[in-house]
Structures are given as C-alpha cells and as structure tokens.
Motif scaffolding. Structure first.
Motif, PDB file in Angstrom:
ATOM      1  N   MET A 249     -65.538   2.101 -77.958  1.00  0.00           N
ATOM      2  CA  MET A 249     -64.827   1.529 -79.105  1.00  0.00           C
ATOM      3  C   MET A 249     -63.509   0.911 -78.639  1.00  0.00           C
ATOM      4  SD  MET A 249     -63.565   3.392 -82.626  1.00  0.00           S
ATOM      5  CE  MET A 249     -65.226   3.832 -83.126  1.00  0.00           C
ATOM      6  N   ARG A 250     -63.157  -0.234 -79.226  1.00  0.00           N
ATOM      7  CA  ARG A 250     -61.911  -0.923 -78.875  1.00  0.00           C
ATOM      8  C   ARG A 250     -60.924  -0.794 -80.040  1.00  0.00           C
ATOM      9  NH1 ARG A 250     -62.741  -6.658 -76.381  1.00  0.00           N
ATOM     10  NH2 ARG A 250     -63.249  -5.352 -74.587  1.00  0.00           N
ATOM     11  N   ILE A 251     -59.725  -0.302 -79.735  1.00  0.00           N
ATOM     12  CA  ILE A 251     -58.708  -0.040 -80.758  1.00  0.00           C
ATOM     13  C   ILE A 251     -57.477  -0.888 -80.458  1.00  0.00           C
ATOM     14  CG2 ILE A 251     -57.250   1.737 -81.815  1.00  0.00           C
ATOM     15  CD1 ILE A 251     -59.456   3.748 -80.627  1.00  0.00           C
ATOM     16  N   MET A 252     -57.030  -1.667 -81.444  1.00  0.00           N
ATOM     17  CA  MET A 252     -55.855  -2.525 -81.277  1.00  0.00           C
ATOM     18  C   MET A 252     -54.687  -1.953 -82.072  1.00  0.00           C
ATOM     19  SD  MET A 252     -55.428  -6.622 -82.033  1.00  0.00           S
ATOM     20  CE  MET A 252     -56.210  -7.107 -80.489  1.00  0.00           C
ATOM     21  N   ILE A 253     -53.513  -1.870 -81.429  1.00  0.00           N
ATOM     22  CA  ILE A 253     -52.303  -1.353 -82.076  1.00  0.00           C
ATOM     23  C   ILE A 253     -51.232  -2.435 -82.007  1.00  0.00           C
ATOM     24  CG2 ILE A 253     -50.548   0.454 -82.080  1.00  0.00           C
ATOM     25  CD1 ILE A 253     -52.596   2.245 -80.631  1.00  0.00           C
ATOM     26  N   ILE A 254     -50.697  -2.816 -83.166  1.00  0.00           N
ATOM     27  CA  ILE A 254     -49.709  -3.894 -83.251  1.00  0.00           C
ATOM     28  C   ILE A 254     -48.396  -3.321 -83.760  1.00  0.00           C
ATOM     29  CG2 ILE A 254     -49.178  -6.132 -84.291  1.00  0.00           C
ATOM     30  CD1 ILE A 254     -52.230  -6.472 -84.728  1.00  0.00           C
ATOM     31  N   LYS A 255     -47.304  -3.603 -83.055  1.00  0.00           N
ATOM     32  CA  LYS A 255     -45.992  -3.133 -83.491  1.00  0.00           C
ATOM     33  C   LYS A 255     -44.990  -4.276 -83.474  1.00  0.00           C
ATOM     34  CE  LYS A 255     -43.637  -0.339 -80.632  1.00  0.00           C
ATOM     35  NZ  LYS A 255     -42.481  -1.006 -80.021  1.00  0.00           N
ATOM     36  N   TYR A 256     -43.861  -4.064 -84.168  1.00  0.00           N
ATOM     37  CA  TYR A 256     -42.872  -5.133 -84.349  1.00  0.00           C
ATOM     38  C   TYR A 256     -42.107  -5.432 -83.067  1.00  0.00           C
ATOM     39  CZ  TYR A 256     -39.012  -7.763 -86.406  1.00  0.00           C
ATOM     40  OH  TYR A 256     -38.094  -8.729 -86.695  1.00  0.00           O
TER      41      TYR A 256
ATOM     42  N   ARG B 110     -61.749  -8.831 -80.590  1.00  0.00           N
ATOM     43  CA  ARG B 110     -62.775  -8.155 -81.383  1.00  0.00           C
ATOM     44  C   ARG B 110     -62.681  -6.618 -81.356  1.00  0.00           C
ATOM     45  NH1 ARG B 110     -65.890 -11.959 -83.244  1.00  0.00           N
ATOM     46  NH2 ARG B 110     -67.334 -10.466 -84.153  1.00  0.00           N
ATOM     47  N   PRO B 111     -61.552  -6.058 -81.802  1.00  0.00           N
ATOM     48  CA  PRO B 111     -61.458  -4.591 -81.885  1.00  0.00           C
ATOM     49  C   PRO B 111     -62.260  -4.049 -83.066  1.00  0.00           C
ATOM     50  CG  PRO B 111     -59.498  -5.587 -82.813  1.00  0.00           C
ATOM     51  CD  PRO B 111     -60.317  -6.720 -82.255  1.00  0.00           C
ATOM     52  N   SER B 112     -62.657  -2.785 -82.968  1.00  0.00           N
ATOM     53  CA  SER B 112     -63.337  -2.117 -84.089  1.00  0.00           C
ATOM     54  C   SER B 112     -62.332  -1.536 -85.075  1.00  0.00           C
ATOM     55  CB  SER B 112     -64.227  -0.986 -83.562  1.00  0.00           C
ATOM     56  OG  SER B 112     -65.122  -1.457 -82.597  1.00  0.00           O
ATOM     57  N   ILE B 113     -61.155  -1.157 -84.540  1.00  0.00           N
ATOM     58  CA  ILE B 113     -60.089  -0.547 -85.342  1.00  0.00           C
ATOM     59  C   ILE B 113     -58.794  -1.304 -85.068  1.00  0.00           C
ATOM     60  CG2 ILE B 113     -58.826   1.582 -85.880  1.00  0.00           C
ATOM     61  CD1 ILE B 113     -61.743   2.024 -86.293  1.00  0.00           C
TER      62      ILE B 113
ATOM     63  N   LEU C 222     -53.852  10.136 -86.859  1.00  0.00           N
ATOM     64  CA  LEU C 222     -54.429   8.827 -86.544  1.00  0.00           C
ATOM     65  C   LEU C 222     -55.821   8.971 -85.939  1.00  0.00           C
ATOM     66  CD1 LEU C 222     -51.314   6.965 -85.083  1.00  0.00           C
ATOM     67  CD2 LEU C 222     -52.473   6.489 -87.244  1.00  0.00           C
ATOM     68  N   THR C 223     -55.993   9.944 -85.052  1.00  0.00           N
ATOM     69  CA  THR C 223     -57.315  10.182 -84.452  1.00  0.00           C
ATOM     70  C   THR C 223     -58.341  10.499 -85.531  1.00  0.00           C
ATOM     71  OG1 THR C 223     -56.354  10.967 -82.378  1.00  0.00           O
ATOM     72  CG2 THR C 223     -58.604  11.651 -82.851  1.00  0.00           C
ATOM     73  N   LYS C 224     -57.944  11.336 -86.479  1.00  0.00           N
ATOM     74  CA  LYS C 224     -58.846  11.701 -87.577  1.00  0.00           C
ATOM     75  C   LYS C 224     -59.209  10.480 -88.420  1.00  0.00           C
ATOM     76  CE  LYS C 224     -59.116  14.778 -91.601  1.00  0.00           C
ATOM     77  NZ  LYS C 224     -58.384  15.790 -92.407  1.00  0.00           N
ATOM     78  N   LEU C 225     -58.205   9.629 -88.718  1.00  0.00           N
ATOM     79  CA  LEU C 225     -58.454   8.442 -89.543  1.00  0.00           C
ATOM     80  C   LEU C 225     -59.324   7.418 -88.818  1.00  0.00           C
ATOM     81  CD1 LEU C 225     -54.897   7.913 -91.075  1.00  0.00           C
ATOM     82  CD2 LEU C 225     -56.941   8.676 -92.288  1.00  0.00           C
ATOM     83  N   ILE C 226     -59.113   7.280 -87.519  1.00  0.00           N
ATOM     84  CA  ILE C 226     -59.850   6.285 -86.742  1.00  0.00           C
ATOM     85  C   ILE C 226     -61.330   6.647 -86.623  1.00  0.00           C
ATOM     86  CG2 ILE C 226     -60.163   5.399 -84.377  1.00  0.00           C
ATOM     87  CD1 ILE C 226     -57.074   5.359 -84.181  1.00  0.00           C
ATOM     88  N   PHE C 227     -61.613   7.918 -86.442  1.00  0.00           N
ATOM     89  CA  PHE C 227     -62.985   8.310 -86.118  1.00  0.00           C
ATOM     90  C   PHE C 227     -63.737   8.955 -87.281  1.00  0.00           C
ATOM     91  CE2 PHE C 227     -60.736   8.135 -82.061  1.00  0.00           C
ATOM     92  CZ  PHE C 227     -61.547   7.226 -81.402  1.00  0.00           C
ATOM     93  N   THR C 228     -63.202   8.822 -88.516  1.00  0.00           N
ATOM     94  CA  THR C 228     -63.941   9.312 -89.691  1.00  0.00           C
ATOM     95  C   THR C 228     -64.077   8.201 -90.713  1.00  0.00           C
ATOM     96  OG1 THR C 228     -61.878  10.119 -90.692  1.00  0.00           O
ATOM     97  CG2 THR C 228     -63.187  11.691 -89.417  1.00  0.00           C
TER      98      THR C 228
END
Length: 377
Positions: free
Chosen positions: A1-8, A86-89, A371-377
C-alpha cells in the motif's frame, strides 16, 4: 500500500530523524509501525528537492511565502503529484491547501484523512474577499470528500460541524503527544543569562498576527510600572516580516526596548524547554489558536500559563486550576493576570501543580496509533 502525507511546512532531513517535535515524531512512529508499506511525504521547502529514506520518498515542492505565482505553481503540483504517484491513502495536514488534495483523492478513489490543526475562520482570513465565498464553498466540498477529519480541538470540531455541515461522526478530536524533553527538572541556568534580577514573561510562537503579540506589548506599559526589572522574552521559530516590523515599531514608540528580548535564532526544537524552565510565567495572547501546543509544553515544565479565552486554548486551560484565561485583545485583562501570577506565590504554586497534572495526560496521547487504525480500517 502507498500512503501519501502532505504538510504545510517543509520536510527537513535532519529534523525528520532527530527532532522531538510531535509532528515529526508522529510521522516517524507511523512509518515505523507500518514499515511494510510505501510512504510519500510532500512539503513546501524553499526549493524543489527529492530524496529517499528506506521505504519513504520525500518531496519539497519549492513554494516561497509571499510569491503568488510560486504558490499557484505549488497548488498545481500538489494536485498533479498524487494523481501521478497514485497513493491508496492521503493524509493532508494543511487545511488551507486541502482543495486540490480532495480533488485528487476523488479522481484516484483514495481514502482521504484531513488533519485540521488551526481554526478555519483564521485560515479563511488569508483569502481575498472577492474569492472568500467561492473558496469556502470549495473547502466545504473538500471536507465532505474526506473519509475522516481529525480536529486539533473541540472548538475546531464545533466549527466544522456548525459552519460546514460536517457529520459529527466524521470528526475526531486528536492531540499530539507532548515530548518527554518538557519536564520540571530541566536546568534553570538560562534565567541567569536572560534576567537574573527580575521576572521573565515568556512567549514561544511564530511572530504572526494570530498570536496577538501587540496586546502583550501594550500590557507591558502597565507591567513595567509594577515590576521595573521585568523582562519579556519572545522566542520565535519564524516570523512574518511586516508583522515583525510593526511589533518592533510599537516597542520603540513606547520606549520598551530594554524590557523586550526577541530571539529569532531558532537552532532546534530541543532548546525550547530551557526557555520554559527559565520563565516565571508563560503567556500566549492569541486571537486565533487551534490548540496552542506550547501551552501544554509549558505546563509540562511546571510553568504557570496565561492564554486567551478562545479556540483550543480554552480546551486546555482550566481557569485558576492549571492556568489563567483572559479575554482576547483585552490589554488590561492580560496585564492583571500577569500581575496576579507574579505577585502571588500561592497562586503560582496552585497553577504549577495543576499544570503538571494536566501534562501527565498530554504525554499519553498517541496520534500515530490513531492514524494507523484509521488508515487500515
């Protein structure tokens, strides 16, 4: 799974690995807990750069503050990069720039988690008036496109529900974990350097209009009459140049130069506890604040705190238990609160004890697990 995190702000290589700042620590823990997945971190940076660390790719997009063309280019790249990668999250940590991310998540059918760390009305104040209604409508669409919204405080959660018609079930209040480097045992030696013969009123913040520092300067006119040896220390981790010039002019106009020390050489997050421990009182006179993490950090050092009765600050400070609340923009109220703390040793002890008890809970927060719980549920 590919996870993208964007911050200011930008992703700094050294900070990413070494900093105790809760934002960096949270992302490090999240990546560590999910080492079998690929992560892409998107930030601003002063120039474009790309580097890779293990399972994590980091992009700084080169947006420069104050440059409108640069900002538009940054938003355009922020829209295209998720579509290309193309991230999943997608986890977006910047409310002001959420709209292109929400559009990209819709195109990709990716799960979108929006993390709102500031009051939305204040973020909207940066938008030109002719565009504000359109922008707010687009932001409402972006919020509704989010699978989950994490709000930094109850006041931000309320704003999302009441002003943007977001379902209460979708909005979860989160808190960053206060680092263990903030504690009452940090050396107080810095006080000898800053002001050995008088009280220190400390503020740690970005020098920006939302922090209401002009009201602290106005309050200083009252306070120097009662405490001739008082020193106001503003430890700034960044500043908006125009607002900084306004504050310096105000200090000069009131002949308060000898009472104020503005320190802008911000070498590391790890130096802040030394300033906290040197202070007799910590003050945050903000006119807008998502939470005010620095208040919890000051509490963890056992320092009495004073903050504006608004936003997330009211979630943290219980008046006369772990700090004092004052009316925003009220100079006399702010001055009276500082006088009360500096003049009354019993009150200082009560507030310090309450602050330390509050900080115990703040050190147990664990956003990375949520965050882990939200991403994988």
């Amino acid at each position: 799974m590919r996870i993208m995190i964007i911050k200011y702000s930008f992703w700094n290589y050294e900070r990413f690995f070494k900093s105790n700042h809760p934002e960096y620590a949270t992302i490090r823990n999240l990546i560590s807990l999910n080492a079998s997945h690929d992560f892409i971190l998107i930030g601003q940076g002063r120039r474009y750069e790309h580097f890779r660390i293990g399972n994590t790719q980091i992009y700084n997009l080169g947006y420069s503050d104050g440059n409108k063309f640069s900002y538009l280019l940054y938003l355009f790249v922020k829209l295209l990069l998720p579509i290309f990668m193309r991230p999943s999250i997608i986890l977006d940590m910047c409310v002001r720039d959420l709209i292109p991310t929400a559009f990209a998540s819709r195109v990709l059918r990716a799960k979108l988690i929006s993390l709102i760390g500031s009051e939305i009305w204040y973020e909207l104040s940066f938008i030109p008036k002719p565009l504000k209604k359109i922008y707010k409508s687009l932001l409402r669409v972006a919020f509704h496109a989010s699978n989950t919204i994490l709000a930094i405080s109850e006041s931000v959660r309320k704003e999302l529900i009441e002003d943007f018609a977001i379902s209460p079930k979708k909005v979860i209040v989160y808190r960053y974990k206060v680092s263990e480097i903030f504690n009452p045992y940090v050396s107080k030696d810095l006080k000898k350097k800053l002001n050995p013969n008088g009280p220190i009123v400390l503020t740690v913040c970005r020098i920006s209009p939302q922090k209401g520092l002009e009201y602290l300067i106005e309050a200083a006119l009252i306070l120097v009459q009662k405490f001739p040896n008082i020193k106001f220390v503003i430890k700034a981790y960044s500043s908006i140049p125009n607002y900084r010039r306004k504050l310096l002019k105000l200090i000069n106009d009131h002949n308060l130069q000898r009472y104020f020390k503005i320190i802008e050489e911000f070498s590391s997050y790890e130096e802040i506890p030394k300033y906290m421990s040197a202070a007799d009182v910590f003050v945050l006179p903000s006119i807008s604040e998502g939470l005010g993490l620095v208040i919890l950090e000051a509490m963890a050092c056992g320092v009495p705190v004073i903050g504006s009765r608004m936003g997330g600050i009211s979630d943290v400070i219980v008046n006369n238990y772990n700090g004092l609340l004052v009316q925003p923009r009220n100079v006399q109220d702010l001055a009276n609160a500082i006088i009360a703390v500096l003049s009354n040793e019993n009150l200082r002890c009560v507030l310090s004890n309450g602050a330390l008890l509050t900080s115990i809970h703040a050190k147990q927060n664990e956003l990375s697990s949520l965050l882990t719980k939200l991403i994988f549920t």
